[in-house]
Design an enzyme around this catalytic site. Structure first.
Site, PDB file in Angstrom:
ATOM      1  N   ASP A 189      33.327  43.002  32.004  1.00 48.25           N
ATOM      2  CA  ASP A 189      33.119  42.654  33.632  1.00 48.25           C
ATOM      3  C   ASP A 189      31.431  42.672  33.544  1.00 48.25           C
ATOM      4  O   ASP A 189      31.292  42.379  34.837  1.00 48.25           O
ATOM      5  CB  ASP A 189      33.731  43.765  34.544  1.00 48.25           C
ATOM      6  N   ASP A 194      45.682  39.981  32.393  1.00 46.65           N
ATOM      7  CA  ASP A 194      44.802  41.321  32.871  1.00 46.65           C
ATOM      8  C   ASP A 194      45.514  42.473  32.668  1.00 46.65           C
ATOM      9  O   ASP A 194      46.766  42.444  32.567  1.00 46.65           O
ATOM     10  CB  ASP A 194      44.126  40.967  34.200  1.00 46.65           C
TER      11      ASP A 194
HETATM   12  C1  DGJ Z   1      39.466  42.854  36.019  1.00 47.04           C
HETATM   13  C2  DGJ Z   1      38.856  41.693  35.375  1.00 47.04           C
HETATM   14  O1  DGJ Z   1      37.995  41.979  34.218  1.00 47.04           O
HETATM   15  C3  DGJ Z   1      37.993  40.893  36.313  1.00 47.04           C
HETATM   16  O2  DGJ Z   1      37.354  39.767  35.704  1.00 47.04           O
HETATM   17  C4  DGJ Z   1      39.008  40.417  37.458  1.00 47.04           C
HETATM   18  O3  DGJ Z   1      39.897  39.539  36.788  1.00 47.04           O
HETATM   19  C5  DGJ Z   1      39.646  41.768  38.091  1.00 47.04           C
HETATM   20  N1  DGJ Z   1      40.391  42.534  37.099  1.00 47.04           N
HETATM   21  C6  DGJ Z   1      40.707  41.161  38.882  1.00 47.04           C
HETATM   22  O4  DGJ Z   1      41.264  42.151  39.412  1.00 47.04           O
END
Ligand code: DGJ
Length: 721
Positions: free
Chosen positions: A541, A471
């Site tokens: 997301d 991430d």
């Molecule tokens: C952003 C990601 O897109 C989410 O899926 C998740 O992993 C969060 N970060 C966690 O902080």
């Protein structure tokens, strides 16, 4: 031979299955681009050169010419492809031909991701060398025709052969003039949770910039640009498109000059990237992939997809079926214990789910997003048996175990930051802008790269981890380094990317069996560069299926469905509050790399049965979903319906997915028109047994059932008889 040089006419002819790209050396041995479009039997378009001069004009002739690598200061006034400032303080450069070579195969790009070959016969490459004698700037421009994939790649190596330093201020990987300006421009724009919307705008007498200065390819714009005929559709018309194999800031420009000719270009962003080149030094630009399609946007996307899927993505997971996963993020956020995680995993394993992914919050003292990034040590309060203990228990349930990291970041409240406050991007004397209460590690520094490699390797080596989610949750500010001289500070963003690519190369090579998935606050770093290291990326997301129709449809303009993470989440959706059926959520997620992100134990028995069936269906069709040719059939951007389709020409399997947003009273059945089938073959609907000819499905269409409520979906599986 896909690349030839006609010495009499001074024409280079680069020829793919369906395109030609023709370069010409003019009387002063400048490199001109006379043609990019449908395939020509021979590339002799030298007769076009004179057509650029017209009658008397106030304008300088040099600027009117169709330069392949336009520079500044001698009469060309558009966006330059190469600019180099010299010690005298000017940036005038004029490049003329020195030599060229043509060979089979394709060179690797030092330190950068690129399309590759597995056999030298897959590609033919041309290198043209050009020189500016006064400064000694030597340009090697490299082209590769990937014949079977029907794409062209381009990059440049810039060398300082002079005696004094040069500062490169423009380094466009590709810059191509096109005749006329009656085109539309396509770009993919967005924001967090609404990535890659398709924009189509008429080109005009102006210069349009599509860019990121964020140090990531970004949610806001994607490193992709296309020009198309005014009447181009998904299925027909000409499209000229480029994408950059790079994950940092970029600039794409579409412009029209005062002689009504267009130009498109793509490369590093000169606003945030300059590079000082000492005598003898070389700078390698990232690679651009160029696609010409005379079969509309689907033709364009299919060429991008196959290239990315088969010759950009690497490693064992390139061709293996991707596991169906469940991620705990939207089920628990930071609030979990070993017990609650095992409950979710155990429930999932009974439904046939194959991989459990533990997301953010497992390390340091991280119970919210304000601390611990950089301290990759398990939190024993939450996970008393460590990652190893948890992973083994999940393995015993018959599932792989996956883990989340955000390796490029550091929280000010972390042991790492306290020990090395200078290890993040910053400017001395200025406050450090925070986003999500975190800073970005300075990956231009070797010791920082090594720290990340060691920290991540330490975790991966000590537990049976089969998947990593990588991430990256903020963009760059104060993008300068505490570790370099003033004249090199503007290199920091690109040096960061080179450092990141070194880290990714090292870690992915060290753990070849681990499936890596990229992520950046959802889909903020969805680009061809990242896909060289990891075969899949979290698309957004926003897991609301109605929103996802547009996000996945837009993403598919460049990137194959096998690269798109797509999960079934809870209803009402956490991002939009919309309630949808589990069927709709699952049937949208099936259009990407299928997974879950919710507490399944909260579903009704009926919904669980739908989950079980969809998991089974995905297992049956995932070869077609991963490797089949993808067709966009109906756009969610323009109506109430959306549809797409996967065709595996070899096996004869077809999966057609159709979606309806809102129900309408008293309607006529809506028909979906298939694509890419054999017109004379017959296709059997596996569920109903009904048989249709390919022609009928493509030309008469398939009537959808009448929806009985909002947010409906239908999946059809056909097999060619
Ligand atoms: C952003 C990601 O897109 C989410 O899926 C998740 O992993 C969060 N970060 C966690 O902080």
């Amino acid at each position: 031979m896909p690349i030839t040089y006609n010495q009499d006419k001074r024409i280079f002819h680069l020829q793919g299955k369906t395109f030609s790209y023709c370069l010409f050396l003019d009387a002063s041995m400048g490199l001109m681009n006379l043609y990019w479009g449908g395939r020509l039997p021979d590339g002799d378009v030298s007769y076009l050169m004179d057509s650029y001069w017209g009658g008397a004009s106030f304008d300088l002739t040099y600027g009117r010419a169709p330069h392949e690598i336009p520079t500044r200061g001698t009469g060309y006034y558009g966006t330059p492809a190469v600019c180099a400032e010299n010690e005298q303080g000017n940036d005038v450069v004029k490049l003329t031909y020195v030599a060229h070579s043509i060979r089979s195969g394709k060179r690797r790009l030092e330190g950068l991701p690129a399309v590759y070959v597995e056999d030298e016969r897959e590609a033919t490459s041309l290198v043209i060398e050009l020189l500016d004698p006064l400064t000694g700037l030597h340009v090697e421009t490299e082209y590769t025709v990937m014949e079977d994939l029907d794409v062209l790649t381009r990059s440049m190596r810039l060398k300082n052969t002079g005696n004094a330093a040069l500062t490169l201020t423009h380094m466009q990987s590709a810059s191509v003039p096109l005749y006329g300006y009656d085109y539309d421009m396509i770009n993919l724009s967005g924001a967090w949770a609404r990535e890659r919307a398709i924009n189509r705008t008429p080109l005009n007498h102006a210069s349009v910039r599509v860019e990121s200065q964020r140090g990531a390819s970004s949610h806001e714009q994607n490193p992709f640009i296309a020009l198309c005929d005014k009447n181009a559709t998904e299925q027909a018309g000409s499209v000229w498109a480029m994408t950059l194999v790079y994950s940092g800031s970029f600039l794409a420009v579409a412009e029209v000059n005062n002689f009504d000719n267009a130009r498109m270009s793509l490369g590093l962003n000169p606003e945030v990237c300059h590079w000082r080149l000492a005598p003898g030094e070389v700078f390698q630009t990232p690679e651009a992939i160029l696609v010409y399609s005379d079969a509309g946007f689907n033709g364009m996307s299919q060429r991008f997809h196959k290239t990315i899927r088969t010759r950009l993505v690497r490693g064992v997971w390139r061709d293996q079926p991707r596991p169906i996963l469940i991620n705990n993020w939207e089920a628990t956020y930071f609030q979990f214990t070993e017990e609650s995680i095992l409950d979710i995993a155990s429930f999932a394993s009974k439904l046939g789910i194959e991989l459990f992914v533990l997301d953010d919050g497992w390390f340091g003292k991280r119970d919210q997003d304000n601390c611990s990034l950089g301290d990759w040590v398990v939190n024993r309060r939450k996970l008393p048996h460590g990652i190893d203990g948890l992973a083994r228990k999940i393995n015993e349930m018959g599932m792989r175990f996956g883990l989340w990291f955000e390796p490029e970041m550091v929280s000010p409240d972390s042991d790492l930051y306290r020990a090395h406050p200078d290890w993040c991007l910053h400017v001395d004397g200025r406050s450090r802008t925070e986003a999500r209460q975190q800073q970005i590690l300075d990956l231009s520094r070797r010791e920082v790269q090594d720290y990340i490699i060691d920290a991540i390797s330490g975790v991966l080596s000590n537990a049976p981890i089969g998947y990593v989610k990588w991430d990256m949750n903020r963009n760059m500010t104060e993008y300068f380094s505490g570790n370099c001289a003033p004249e090199h500070q503007m290199e920091t963003q690109h040096r960061y990317m080179l450092g990141l690519y070194r880290v990714l190369e090292t870690i992915t090579n060290a753990y070849p069996d681990v499936l890596f998935e990229g992520c950046s606050g959802g889909g903020g770093r969805f680009d061809a560069g990242f896909l060289h290291y990891m075969p899949q990326v979290w698309t957004s997301d926003d897991t609301d299926p109605v929103e996802r129709l547009a996000i996945q449809y837009g993403t598919s303009m460049v990137y194959p469905p096998s690269a798109m993470g797509a999960h079934v989440s809870a209803s009402p959706n956490h991002q939009t509050g919309r309630a949808t059926s589990v069927k709709m959520r699952a049937e949208v997620a099936l259009g990407g790399n299928f997974g879950f992100e919710l507490d399944l134990s909260k579903l009704s028995q009926q919904d669980l049965e739908t989950v079980r069936q969809t998991v089974q269906t995905v297992k049956e069709v995932r070869a077609t979903l991963q490797k089949g040719t993808f067709f966009r059939l109906e756009s969610p951007f323009s109506g109430n319906f959306a549809a797409w389709q996967f065709v595996d020409e070899e096996s004869g399997d077809v999966v057609l997915c159709a979606y309806q947003r809102l129900v309408k009273p008293n309607p006529t059945a809506h028909r979906v028109f298939a694509q890419g089938l054999c017109p004379d073959a017959f296709y059997q609907d596996i569920a109903s047994g009904a048989t249709y000819s390919g022609s009928a499905l493509m030309h008469a269409g398939l009537p959808l059932p009448i929806a009985t409520g909002d947010y409906s979906s239908w999946i059809y599986r056909f097999h060619r008889q």
